[in-house]
Structure formats: C-alpha cells, structure tokens
Design an enzyme around this catalytic site. Structure first.
Site, PDB file in Angstrom:
ATOM      1  N   ASP A 231     -27.429  15.450 -45.532  1.00 46.19           N
ATOM      2  CA  ASP A 231     -27.916  16.437 -46.490  1.00 46.19           C
ATOM      3  C   ASP A 231     -28.963  15.762 -47.369  1.00 46.19           C
ATOM      4  OD1 ASP A 231     -28.069  18.804 -48.142  1.00 46.19           O
ATOM      5  OD2 ASP A 231     -26.007  19.259 -47.560  1.00 46.19           O
ATOM      6  N   GLY A 256     -31.808  13.455 -45.591  1.00 46.14           N
ATOM      7  CA  GLY A 256     -32.999  13.907 -44.899  1.00 46.14           C
ATOM      8  C   GLY A 256     -33.150  15.411 -44.968  1.00 46.14           C
ATOM      9  N   ASP A 257     -34.116  15.903 -44.205  1.00 46.36           N
ATOM     10  CA  ASP A 257     -34.477  17.321 -44.196  1.00 46.36           C
ATOM     11  C   ASP A 257     -34.235  17.858 -42.793  1.00 46.36           C
ATOM     12  OD1 ASP A 257     -35.671  19.804 -44.234  1.00 46.36           O
ATOM     13  OD2 ASP A 257     -37.652  19.093 -44.846  1.00 46.36           O
ATOM     14  N   PHE A 258     -33.312  18.812 -42.647  1.00 48.78           N
ATOM     15  CA  PHE A 258     -32.998  19.290 -41.291  1.00 48.78           C
ATOM     16  C   PHE A 258     -34.120  20.106 -40.670  1.00 48.78           C
ATOM     17  CE2 PHE A 258     -30.003  22.187 -43.901  1.00 48.78           C
ATOM     18  CZ  PHE A 258     -30.975  23.160 -44.138  1.00 48.78           C
ATOM     19  N   HIS A 275     -27.393  31.192 -41.753  1.00 50.90           N
ATOM     20  CA  HIS A 275     -27.504  32.528 -42.362  1.00 50.90           C
ATOM     21  C   HIS A 275     -28.437  32.531 -43.575  1.00 50.90           C
ATOM     22  CE1 HIS A 275     -24.016  32.299 -45.556  1.00 50.90           C
ATOM     23  NE2 HIS A 275     -24.784  31.239 -45.590  1.00 50.90           N
TER      24      HIS A 275
END
Length: 365
Positions: A231, A256-258, A275
C-alpha cells in the site's frame, strides 16, 4: 359529526363516506392506493434521518456509556456533554430501528444489534459508521442527480477535486477513511480467510491491503504462506501485522502505487479496491497483477457480487455511494468476467462467503 362509514339516504342507499371525495367503487380504491403511495414515499424520504441519528450517537460516543446497562438520557447527557432532551430525541428514533431500546423507566440500553457501536466492542463499527456518514460521503449523496444529468461523480464539483486527491491533502478525512475501512473490514476478514482454499505454500500479496487485517487472518490459518502488505507509505504506517505473534517473520511491507506495479506473488488479494475505480483503471490494476503472478498463480478479488432481482443487498446501496463520491461501481458476475477478459484473465469461479463479499477468482486466460 364526521363518520367513517357512509350514511344511508332517503332511498335506503348508502352514500359515500365523508372524506372519500365523493368517490365510490373503483374510484375510491384508486384514491386510497395513491394516498398510501404518497404516505409511503414521504416516509421513505425521511429515511436519511436514521443514519444521521446513528452518526450523531457514534460521534458523541453515547454507546460507550451503556456498557454496564441502561441509563437515562439525563445521565447519558452528563456523561457525553450533550443536551439531554435532544439526546433523548436521537435515541428515541434509533430505538425504532433496534439499535437501542427504551425501558419502562425511560432508560435506554444497547440491543444485541447495537453492541458494535461501542468503541471497545470486538469488531467495533463506530469508525465505520463515522466514515460512511462523513460529509465526504454524505454531501455527494445529496447531489446524486448530478450523476444522472451530467455523468461522473458529484464529489469533484462539491470538493473541487477527485475523492482520493482530496484525501491526500486532508489528513483528517484520510484518517476517517482508513480507520473506517479497517473497522468495516475487521468483521469480514476471518470469514473470508476461512471461505477460500488457499495454497499450503507460497507468497500472498495483499494489494492495497490497508492495515493488514485480511493478510493477518490468511497467514494465521496457513503457516506455510508468507505475506506482503502492499500500500502507500502513509497507510502502511498504521499496519497491525506486528501485533500477531503467530505470523512473526512471515510478512513484509512494500510501498508503492498499484497503478504502476505490484509485487510478485502466488496469490494476489484485492479486497474492496476495484469497486473504487472505473473499468479502465480496474483493468490496469488487474493487468499488473497478472504480469506479476508466478506460474500457477491466481488473483482473488474480494468484492460484493451484485445479485439480480429486487431483493435488498448492501451492494445495491453501496453502488450509489461509489457513483456519487468516486468513479467506481459494484459489479455483477458478468461485469467481473468482462473486466477480467480486458486484463487478459479468465473468471474461474465465484466463492460465496458468510459476508456480503464473495471471492471472485481469476487466472491468466
């Protein structure tokens, strides 16, 4: 003097009852039907006051003072620093929904259903209530017609920027969101971990896993698995993995950045993430997971699957929150299948759980 029944006229015939507008037969039945409809819809329109009352009670912490049994509104007002009569009015409405109950002495106590409103309750829902009724959720809901006439989210117009951009520059709102999501998830995590047949060995990466509640439950049940909580740094700062001795040495943190990449894994968990996002962004997350999957690996999307038909389901309500405040949506099984296909994946099965969420399993196509 008005009467409910009709009067008998000089010809021995019954006249229409006073208040029926002179209508008889089918006309009177139609009139009554529309009156009932009008009354029903007015009552429904007042429904927003139930969560408003629930928020007020959660905000002042009234449930924390009911642990030892019922108390009068005056006693509760003194304990919470609130106005006794107004507190009574809030509790009286909540009693109609079974959150509290008033006894013959005028004291209020928590019902079985209301216990989780306490801050110290196992699986306390207080933080989740405060999140779901926060102004960042509430105000866009009141402007939902914008979503119908203009498309997109109402949030941007109200707050001047997208949902997560606003959270990034507002520490208070970010804390409300992350604490609320953790509280909402806590009651779900153990049943979700029990519902799926995880492999006996390998690495599980919880993508956007927040404070790590789900990963903790999975690792606790499967001693052969290692875990990675993935995350953003400010979210990982609140993780709870170190509180569980049974999983010591079997987890790591990765920030990190998904939308850019995800760590390699045998199983990727994606709980209540997709969602939040539209199909294009969701497919991008899934594509990164597919590329990072080890041979034989799988992706588990833990989200609600919207059922067909008219029956109530939490996902149908939450879908409107997604519409008003974010850019995402709740999805049907067919929606997930199409989304997976766009990311080079195949929906292999849907595993129901005792929660409102299902485990939607995807494998490389």
């Amino acid at each position: 003097m008005q009467q409910d029944a009709g009067n008998v006229n000089g010809n021995g015939e019954e006249e229409p009852a006073v208040g029926s507008g002179g209508r008889t037969g089918q006309g009177a039945d139609t009139d009554a039907r529309f009156r009932r409809s009008a009354a029903f819809l007015a009552d429904e329109a007042l429904g927003f006051l139930y969560p408003a009352a629930l928020r007020a009670a959660a905000d002042v912490g009234v449930a924390d003072h009911l642990t030892d049994g019922p108390r009068t509104p005056t006693e509760l007002a003194a304990a919470t620093g609130t106005h006794a009569r107004n507190l009574y009015r809030v509790l009286r409405l909540l009693a109609t929904r079974g959150v509290v109950a008033e006894d013959e002495q005028g004291r209020f106590g928590l019902t079985e259903a209301g216990q989780a409103l306490r801050s110290d309750a196992p699986y306390s829902a207080r933080a989740a209530v405060l999140m779901l009724t926060d102004r960042t959720m509430w105000l866009p809901g009141s402007e939902m017609s914008r979503c119908l006439t203009e498309g997109g989210s109402a949030f941007d117009e109200i707050f001047g920027m997208p949902f997560f951009d606003y959270f990034a520059q507002d520490d208070r709102t970010a804390a409300v969101f992350h604490d609320g999501m953790a509280a909402m998830s806590d009651a779900e995590n153990a049943p979700l971990a029990d519902a799926y047949d995880f492999p006996t060995a390998g690495t599980v990466v919880d993508v956007g896993g927040g404070h790590g509640g789900l990963l903790m439950e999975v690792l606790r049940r499967h001693p052969g698995l290692d875990g990675v909580l993935y995350d953003q740094p400010h979210v990982l700062a609140g993780h709870r993995l170190g509180t569980e001795e049974a999983i010591a040495g079997r987890w790591t943190l990765a920030d990190g950045d998904f939308f850019a990449a995800v760590p390699p894994a045998d199983v990727h968990l994606i709980k209540r993430i997709l969602h939040d996002w539209d199909d294009e962004r969701s497919a991008l997350i899934l594509d990164h997971c597919r590329r990072a999957l080890r041979p034989g690996g799988r992706i588990l999307v833990l989200d609600a699957v919207v059922p067909s038909g008219n029956a109530p389901h939490q996902a149908k309500a939450l879908d409107l929150l997604m519409m008003a405040s974010l850019t995402g949506r709740e999805r049907t099984e067919a929606d997930f299948a199409a989304l997976f296909e766009a990311a080079g994946l195949r929906l292999s099965r849907v595993v129901p759980t005792p929660t409102v969420l299902s485990v939607v399993e995807a494998v490389p196509a």
